[in-house]
Design a protein around this motif. Structure first.
Motif, PDB file in Angstrom:
ATOM      1  N   GLU A  28      55.357   6.916  38.565  1.00  0.00           N
ATOM      2  CA  GLU A  28      55.221   6.564  39.974  1.00  0.00           C
ATOM      3  C   GLU A  28      55.535   7.784  40.818  1.00  0.00           C
ATOM      4  N   ASP A  55      47.272  -7.225  28.474  1.00  0.00           N
ATOM      5  CA  ASP A  55      48.704  -7.460  28.324  1.00  0.00           C
ATOM      6  C   ASP A  55      49.012  -8.358  27.123  1.00  0.00           C
ATOM      7  N   LEU A  57      53.938   2.682  25.972  1.00  0.00           N
ATOM      8  CA  LEU A  57      53.268   3.234  27.144  1.00  0.00           C
ATOM      9  C   LEU A  57      54.270   3.508  28.261  1.00  0.00           C
ATOM     10  N   LYS A  90      50.795   4.797  41.223  1.00  0.00           N
ATOM     11  CA  LYS A  90      51.441   4.342  40.000  1.00  0.00           C
ATOM     12  C   LYS A  90      50.360   4.220  38.935  1.00  0.00           C
ATOM     13  N   MET A  91      50.564   4.846  37.782  1.00  0.00           N
ATOM     14  CA  MET A  91      49.577   4.812  36.713  1.00  0.00           C
ATOM     15  C   MET A  91      50.216   5.220  35.394  1.00  0.00           C
ATOM     16  N   PRO A  92      49.582   4.907  34.260  1.00  0.00           N
ATOM     17  CA  PRO A  92      50.124   5.340  32.960  1.00  0.00           C
ATOM     18  C   PRO A  92      50.104   6.861  32.834  1.00  0.00           C
ATOM     19  N   ASP A  97      49.041  -2.549  37.124  1.00  0.00           N
ATOM     20  CA  ASP A  97      49.233  -1.355  36.305  1.00  0.00           C
ATOM     21  C   ASP A  97      48.648  -0.095  36.928  1.00  0.00           C
ATOM     22  N   PHE A  98      47.737  -0.250  37.852  1.00  0.00           N
ATOM     23  CA  PHE A  98      47.222   0.888  38.620  1.00  0.00           C
ATOM     24  C   PHE A  98      47.411   0.570  40.097  1.00  0.00           C
ATOM     25  N   LEU A 141      52.554  -5.548  29.512  1.00  0.00           N
ATOM     26  CA  LEU A 141      52.273  -4.581  30.566  1.00  0.00           C
ATOM     27  C   LEU A 141      52.368  -5.259  31.925  1.00  0.00           C
ATOM     28  N   PHE A 169      54.818   4.487  32.375  1.00  0.00           N
ATOM     29  CA  PHE A 169      54.196   4.477  33.696  1.00  0.00           C
ATOM     30  C   PHE A 169      54.905   5.472  34.600  1.00  0.00           C
ATOM     31  N   ASP A 182      44.654  -4.673  37.946  1.00  0.00           N
ATOM     32  CA  ASP A 182      45.124  -5.095  36.633  1.00  0.00           C
ATOM     33  C   ASP A 182      43.980  -4.802  35.663  1.00  0.00           C
TER      34      ASP A 182
END
Length: 248
Positions: free
Chosen positions: A235, A143, A231, A216-218, A178-179, A174, A233, A139
Motif C-alpha cells: 500500500e 479467494d 502473497l 494497493k496491489m500485490p 485486492d486492487f 485474499l 500486498f 476484486d
C-alpha cells in the motif's frame, strides 16, 4: 434541413468523444448545475457563488451574501479483463470481465460569498471544491480453490541464486478489495472582487490545492516469499500541494 441534421449529428458525436476522453471522472469539467449546463459560457455570466471557480470577478455582482453547498455524483462504467498470458502466469486471477466494486462516489463543494453593506462594490468569498477525482476498487483475484499463484526461478531474480523453482502460494483468504486506486484533489480558494463600473469588475483568487494518490496491489517480496508467507500486498499513499492564482 439537411444542414441542421449534419450539425446535429456532429454535435452528438462531439458529446460522445468528450465523454470518452473524461469517462473515468478524472477531469471534472465544471461545478454547479447552471455552470455545467452552460459550459464555458458561464464564465461570462458567473452570477452565483460558484463564480469563485468559474470567474472570481463574478461575485461582485451578487447583491447579498450567499452560501452554496453542492454535490457531484460521478459514475464509472469500466471493467477489467486479464490477458491470457496473465492468466497462465498468475493462477490467482479471475477469468473473464471483472466489474468495479464501486461504480459511483460523491464529491462535495462549498462556496460562500460575503457582502459588505458599507462597501457595496466589494465582495469576498471562499470556495472549497474538487477539480478532479477518480477512484476504483476491484476484486480481480480468486479467494478460494487455489493451489498456487505462480512459479518462479530463483536464478531469474538474482543470477547467483541456485537454479530452483519456488511456488508462490496463498495461505489465507485474499481480501475482497485486492486492487485499489484513488487519485483526487481539493482546492481551497479565497476570493475578492471589486465592481469598477456597472459593466466591469475585477476578481482575484489564490488557489491552494491538496492532492493525494492511494494505491494497493500485490507486490513481490522476496523475503516473505522465502519464508513461505504467501502473497504480499503493498500500500502506498502519496500527497502533494500546489499553488496558483485565478484572475477574472
Amino acid at each position: 434541413m439537411a444542414h441542421y441534421r449534419l450539425i446535429f449529428t456532429i454535435l452528438i458525436l462531439l458529446m460522445f468523444y468528450f465523454g470518452f476522453v473524461f469517462g473515468a471522472g478524472m477531469h471534472l469539467p465544471g461545478i454547479g448545475a447552471k455552470g455545467i449546463g452552460m459550459g464555458g459560457a458561464f464564465r461570462g455570466v458567473a452570477d452565483d457563488a460558484t463564480a469563485i471557480y468559474w470567474n472570481p470577478a463574478g461575485i461582485a455582482q451578487l447583491d447579498r451574501s450567499q452560501i452554496l453547498l453542492k454535490g457531484q455524483l460521478l459514475y464509472n462504467n469500466f471493467t477489467y479483463s486479464p490477458s491470457e498470458i496473465m492468466l497462465q502466469n498468475a493462477h490467482v486471477l479471475r477469468e473473464g470481465e471483472q466489474p468495479l466494486l464501486n461504480r459511483s462516489f460523491i464529491l462535495g463543494h462549498l462556496f460562500g460569498v460575503l457582502s459588505f453593506p458599507e462597501f457595496p462594490s466589494l465582495k469576498a468569498g471562499l470556495g472549497v471544491y474538487a477539480p478532479l477525482g477518480v477512484g476504483s476498487r476491484w476484486d480481480v483475484m480468486k479467494d478460494h480453490d487455489l493451489d498456487y499463484i505462480t512459479e518462479i526461478n530463483l536464478r531469474d531474480i538474482l543470477p547467483f541464486l541456485p537454479d530452483s523453482n519456488i511456488e508462490i502460494t496463498v495461505n489465507e483468504l485474499l481480501p475482497e478489495q485486492d486492487f485499489v486506486g484513488f487519485i483526487g484533489a481539493y482546492t481551497i480558494s479565497p476570493a475578492i472582487s471589486y465592481q469598477i463600473t456597472p459593466r466591469m469588475a475585477l476578481g482575484f483568487s489564490p488557489l491552494f490545492t491538496y492532492s493525494i494518490l492511494e494505491v494497493k496491489m500485490p507486490v513481490m517480496d522476496s523475503v516473505r516469499m522465502e519464508a513461505d508467507t504467501g502473497l504480499v500486498f503493498g500500500e502506498s499513499r502519496m500527497k502533494g500541494t500546489s499553488y496558483g492564482v485565478h484572475l477574472g
